[in-house]
Design a protein around this motif. Structure first.
Motif, short mmCIF file in Angstrom:
data_model
loop_
_atom_site.label_atom_id
_atom_site.label_comp_id
_atom_site.label_asym_id
_atom_site.label_seq_id
_atom_site.Cartn_x
_atom_site.Cartn_y
_atom_site.Cartn_z
N LEU A 126 49.83 145.51 33.32
CA LEU A 126 50.33 144.14 33.43
C LEU A 126 51.86 144.08 33.47
O LEU A 126 52.43 143.45 34.38
CB LEU A 126 49.78 143.28 32.29
N PRO A 127 52.58 144.68 32.51
CA PRO A 127 54.05 144.57 32.56
C PRO A 127 54.65 145.09 33.86
O PRO A 127 55.54 144.46 34.44
CB PRO A 127 54.51 145.40 31.36
N ALA A 128 54.16 146.24 34.34
CA ALA A 128 54.70 146.82 35.57
C ALA A 128 54.43 145.90 36.76
O ALA A 128 55.31 145.73 37.63
CB ALA A 128 54.09 148.19 35.82
N LYS A 136 60.20 139.51 34.29
CA LYS A 136 60.32 140.42 33.16
C LYS A 136 59.54 139.87 31.97
O LYS A 136 59.56 138.66 31.71
CB LYS A 136 61.79 140.62 32.79
N PRO A 137 58.85 140.72 31.22
CA PRO A 137 58.09 140.23 30.06
C PRO A 137 58.93 139.42 29.07
O PRO A 137 58.42 138.46 28.48
CB PRO A 137 57.59 141.53 29.42
N GLU A 138 60.22 139.75 28.95
CA GLU A 138 61.05 139.00 28.00
C GLU A 138 61.38 137.59 28.49
O GLU A 138 61.92 136.78 27.73
CB GLU A 138 62.34 139.77 27.69
N GLN A 139 61.06 137.29 29.75
CA GLN A 139 61.26 135.93 30.27
C GLN A 139 60.13 134.98 29.89
O GLN A 139 60.28 133.76 30.04
CB GLN A 139 61.37 135.96 31.80
N ILE A 140 59.01 135.51 29.43
CA ILE A 140 57.84 134.68 29.15
C ILE A 140 58.10 133.78 27.95
O ILE A 140 58.54 134.23 26.88
CB ILE A 140 56.60 135.56 28.91
N PHE A 164 56.52 140.76 24.58
CA PHE A 164 56.98 139.42 24.93
C PHE A 164 57.80 138.86 23.75
O PHE A 164 57.36 137.94 23.06
CB PHE A 164 55.79 138.52 25.25
N PRO A 165 58.99 139.42 23.52
CA PRO A 165 59.73 139.10 22.29
C PRO A 165 60.20 137.65 22.20
O PRO A 165 60.48 137.17 21.09
CB PRO A 165 60.92 140.06 22.35
N ASN A 166 60.29 136.97 23.31
CA ASN A 166 60.79 135.59 23.30
C ASN A 166 59.69 134.56 23.46
O ASN A 166 59.97 133.36 23.62
CB ASN A 166 61.84 135.42 24.41
N ALA A 167 58.44 135.01 23.40
CA ALA A 167 57.30 134.11 23.61
C ALA A 167 56.67 133.71 22.29
O ALA A 167 56.59 134.51 21.35
CB ALA A 167 56.26 134.79 24.50
N ASP A 168 56.20 132.47 22.25
CA ASP A 168 55.29 132.05 21.19
C ASP A 168 53.87 132.39 21.64
O ASP A 168 53.54 132.27 22.82
CB ASP A 168 55.40 130.55 20.92
N ILE A 169 53.04 132.79 20.68
CA ILE A 169 51.66 133.18 20.98
C ILE A 169 50.74 132.09 20.47
O ILE A 169 50.71 131.79 19.27
CB ILE A 169 51.30 134.53 20.30
N TYR A 170 49.99 131.47 21.39
CA TYR A 170 49.10 130.37 21.04
C TYR A 170 47.65 130.85 21.00
O TYR A 170 47.17 131.51 21.94
CB TYR A 170 49.22 129.24 22.07
N VAL A 171 46.94 130.51 19.93
CA VAL A 171 45.53 130.85 19.79
C VAL A 171 44.89 129.80 18.89
O VAL A 171 45.56 129.20 18.04
CB VAL A 171 45.36 132.27 19.20
#
Length: 331
Positions: A126-128, A136-140, A164-171
């Motif tokens: 997925l990242p590639a 870029k994953p850090e844009q998510i 994904f260091p700048n993303a919030d994770i929703y669950v």
């Protein structure tokens, strides 16, 4: 010589850890063997579509062979062989692992996160594939998790690094409470404990960073994005309904795993289901609603890109994959 020893020790440790993860996974997926590819083909890894004002990009995390005769449950004798042959497949067939990026209101929102390195070299791309498509994953900005199985959350981490260091994770709150609860972990049977371990491994860094956002149903998470309860496969499994300019798509997560078998016979379940009977009922409701509403659906394990429509047939349902287009017209 010292450097050689260090490299060897690092390699050996990584090998042992990888083996441990795979063995843990095999306890949960008891009948499943993730057969290793002798060769991984360089396939295109993204597909773009338009939904009203939203651009949706399907990303492939890869694919993996699964023996449906060993995985599917509540089947009739010979049913899997018959239905796979009707689809020019065999009972051992490649399952896609898909994720979906939504470009909506200036945000980049990902639905599910793939596997990372948990299930061998044919997955974890997925990242590639995102980077190849220009993201870029850090844009998510946010990751919407349909459920906390590690083919959907494994890709949140690469070793000890947040992908994904700048993303919030929703669950959903119910899903997080089930998999991340110390009490549930203590009560879990031995075959499920590795899965709890992996859920914690992938989710805990985001919890500690204050990035895990749990929700109840009935309210949009973002304008045009509504979580929908679909428990059964897991206790807090969720769909994500996305609408724009009168168009609609429903991201199904793991409501199904085999198009050849489960569209023809929605009562067929799979060993991954925490509550198979409830999962089957949720699937039948989802099929009926999608066929009646004629809206788009996207599912994580339908053959990539996993997007299309369904129509009710005399028995079961028919699957109509999205029409390939370079302009977005006539989809």
């Amino acid at each position: 010589m010292t450097n050689v020893k260090i490299l060897f020790n690092r390699f050996f440790l990584k090998l042992i850890l990888s083996f441990g993860v795979m063995m843990g996974a095999s306890l949960y997926y008891a009948p499943l063997t993730f057969a290793q590819h002798t060769k991984v083909l360089a396939q295109p890894g993204s597909y773009h579509m338009l939904l009203g004002d939203i651009e949706i990009i399907a990303f492939s995390d890869g694919s993996v062979p699964q023996d449906l005769d060993k995985l599917l449950t509540n089947t009739q004798p010979g049913e899997v062989k018959k239905l796979t042959e009707l689809n020019f497949q065999t009972p051992v067939v490649e399952a896609s692992v898909n994720a979906y990026l939504l470009k909506i209101n200036g945000k980049l929102i990902l639905v599910d996160a793939g596997t990372a390195d948990l299930y061998g070299p044919s997955l974890g791309h997925l990242p590639a594939n995102m980077i190849r498509a220009g993201y870029k994953p850090e844009q998510i900005d946010a990751v919407l998790v349909t459920h906390i199985h590690t083919d959907h959350t494994g890709g949140l981490m690469a070793g000890d690094k947040m992908v994904f260091p700048n993303a919030d994770i929703y669950v959903s709150r119910k899903e997080a409470d089930y998999w991340l609860s110390d009490e549930n972990y203590a009560k879990a049977p031995a075959r499920l404990k590795p899965y709890f371990d992996q859920a914690r491994l992938k989710m805990t860094p985001y919890v500690k960073a204050g990035k895990l956002k749990t929700y109840e149903y009935g309210k949009e998470l973002f304008p045009g994005i509504l979580p929908v309860a679909s428990a059964g496969h897991t206790p807090g499994h969720s769909f994500y309904q996305v609408t724009s300019n009168g168009e609609k798509i429903m991201f199904w997560g793991d409501i199904m795993h085999s198009a050849a078998v489960q569209f023809a016979d929605p009562d067929v379940t799979i060993v991954y289901d925490v509550d198979p009977a409830t999962a089957a009922q949720a699937r039948k409701r989802a099929y009926e609603d999608a066929a009646k509403g004629k809206y788009w659906i996207a599912a994580d394990h339908l053959s990539f890109p996993g997007i299309g429509h369904i129509r009710k047939r005399e028995t079961g349902y028919g699957w109509f994959p999205i029409n390939y287009t370079t302009s977005g017209v006539g989809q």
